[in-house]
Design a protein around this motif. Structure first.
Motif, PDB file in Angstrom:
ATOM      1  N   GLU A  41      11.869  -5.022   6.557  1.00 23.28           N
ATOM      2  CA  GLU A  41      10.991  -6.310   5.969  1.00 23.28           C
ATOM      3  C   GLU A  41      11.721  -7.691   5.408  1.00 23.28           C
ATOM      4  N   LEU A 374       5.044 -10.968   9.761  1.00 23.99           N
ATOM      5  CA  LEU A 374       5.000 -10.177   9.075  1.00 23.99           C
ATOM      6  C   LEU A 374       4.012  -9.038   8.999  1.00 23.99           C
ATOM      7  N   TYR A 378       4.666  -4.743   8.291  1.00 24.59           N
ATOM      8  CA  TYR A 378       3.865  -4.554   7.005  1.00 24.59           C
ATOM      9  C   TYR A 378       2.672  -3.459   7.428  1.00 24.59           C
ATOM     10  N   SER A 381       4.016  -0.117   8.477  1.00 25.94           N
ATOM     11  CA  SER A 381       4.455   0.508   7.238  1.00 25.94           C
ATOM     12  C   SER A 381       3.272   1.148   6.481  1.00 25.94           C
ATOM     13  N   TRP A 382       2.044   0.354   6.306  1.00 24.54           N
ATOM     14  CA  TRP A 382       0.910   0.748   5.596  1.00 24.54           C
ATOM     15  C   TRP A 382       0.265   1.905   6.210  1.00 24.54           C
TER      16      TRP A 382
END
Length: 416
Positions: A41, A374, A378, A381-382
């Motif tokens: 991240e 980004l 992300y 990950s989500w």
């Protein structure tokens, strides 16, 4: 070779250098993260903060290129970003790396707006598409070359010294540009009178009554053409910037590849991107010479966005790095087909303000790049999957097609 084409050689080499310097951070991701103890991240922020600095300074850099000329502006911005390329090797923690990469991005912001202003003054209208395609192909070839080369350089010299070497190369280009280039072909002592007359007779003409009329924020904000150009370029950059940031580490980690092997795989879409630029530029000029200015911009762009959408979706269903790269190469070929019509369009409507208009368009595109860098880590990950990211990119390419249906290259900012 005609003198104006030597100018194109210079801008091609600039685009080559621009993307070698830009993509090296992606290749160096693993040793940098290990050395500075950064998470994925955090590296996402390091990769995206460049795009933020790059986006924010596009319009100011374009205004400077219009006012001071591309000779001085390109010399200054290349020297500036080369300094911060070298200083990347001196970063000691997350914050210092963020600051250096933000300023590096701010420096690179002046490159393509400066090139656009040079194209407006030097290149006949009927050659604009191919010249723009050649310039942008340099960026793709630079990125493709950088992937295996920088991987080797890092192995040989370490990641810190690799950035120093690249910074020195940039300063050499800046000195050569200042010594050789002139803002207008009529000022160049080595250009023949015949070629000067040819360029003046065939470059885009502007109304002398408004030739020096200043550009203000109202002209930009109230122009439908400007907003449409910004929107479609946002969509295009969202697809392409994935290749500059996460494609190399994605391939390396997903398929357990060595750095050099991942570098060669990741370079393939960029080579196809260069071909997409050449093909798109050739097609733009061919349709223009057939007498249809509007379609010469719309058709190559729409076909390119369609190929990008198809390639992104198809790549999701591939099981090997080779087959995935084949379809990602189709996607980048298509995305890069949109660049020549996009930048030709920006010069079409910007005219004597081509630097500011193209810079504003590129600002929007690099907001897309900022989000891409980004969004990939992300969203993964989500959702626990990379699939949503690729479908989001495909959807934006479809939006790009729709936006091009309303763009009017013959009309200036005030007219539409």
């Amino acid at each position: 070779m005609a003198g104006r084409y030597w100018m194109v050689v210079g801008t091609f080499l600039l685009a080559l250098l621009l993307y070698i310097d830009r993509i090296c951070i992606s290749v160096a991701k693993e040793p940098i993260a290990e050395s500075l103890q950064l998470s994925d991240e955090q590296m996402g922020w390091v990769l995206s903060v460049f795009a933020l600095g790059y986006a924010l300074f596009q319009t100011p850099a374009g205004l400077l290129a219009d006012r001071l000329g591309p000779r001085r502006v390109l010399t200054a911005v290349v020297s500036f970003w080369s300094l911060f390329t070298a200083l990347t090797g001196a970063a000691w923690n997350f914050v210092s790396l963020l600051v250096v990469r933000l300023l590096f991005g701010a420096g690179e912001a002046g490159a393509f707006p400066g090139m656009s202003r040079a194209v407006f003054s030097w290149i006949p209208l009927q050659e604009r598409g191919l010249v723009t395609g050649i310039n942008f192909s340099g960026s793709r070839l630079g990125a493709a070359f950088a992937l295996p080369f920088v991987a080797w350089l890092i192995q040989a010299l370490g990641w810190r010294m690799s950035f120093v070497v690249l910074g020195i190369v940039g300063v050499v280009w800046a000195v050569a540009w200042y010594l050789i280039f002139r803002n207008d072909p009529t000022e160049h002592p080595k250009l023949s009178v015949t070629e000067k007359d040819f360029i003046r007779a065939n470059r885009q003409q502007i109304d002398s009554a408004v030739a020096r009329e200043p550009l203000n924020a109202k002209n930009l904000i109230s122009s439908k053409n400007m907003w449409l150009a910004m929107g479609q370029y946002f969509c295009s950059n969202f697809t392409f910037f994935f290749c500059l940031t996460w494609l190399f580490p994605h391939l390396k980690e997903t398929y357990s590849l060595e750095a050099m092997e991942a570098g060669f795989y990741a370079s393939a879409p960029l080579v196809l991107g260069a071909l997409g630029n050449w093909f798109g530029g050739w097609w733009v000029d061919r349709i223009y010479r057939q007498g249809n200015w509007t379609l010469s911009r719309r058709v190559p762009a729409a076909v390119g966005f369609a190929l990008a959408a198809i390639g992104l979706v198809a790549s999701v269903y591939m099981d090997t790095p080779l087959t995935a790269i084949v379809f990602l190469s189709v996607a980048i070929f298509g995305a890069d087909m949109t660049l020549s019509p996009s930048w030709s369009f920006a010069v079409d409507i910007g005219r004597q303000h081509a630097g500011a208009v193209s810079g504003t368009m590129n600002m929007a595109g690099n907001i897309g790049a900022f989000i891409t860098a980004l969004a990939f880590p992300y969203m993964q990950s989500w959702t626990g999957s990379e699939v949503p990211f690729f479908f989001l990119g495909a959807g934006l390419n479809v939006v790009g097609i729709v936006l091009w249906l309303f763009m009017q290259p013959k009309m200036s900012l005030k007219e539409y």
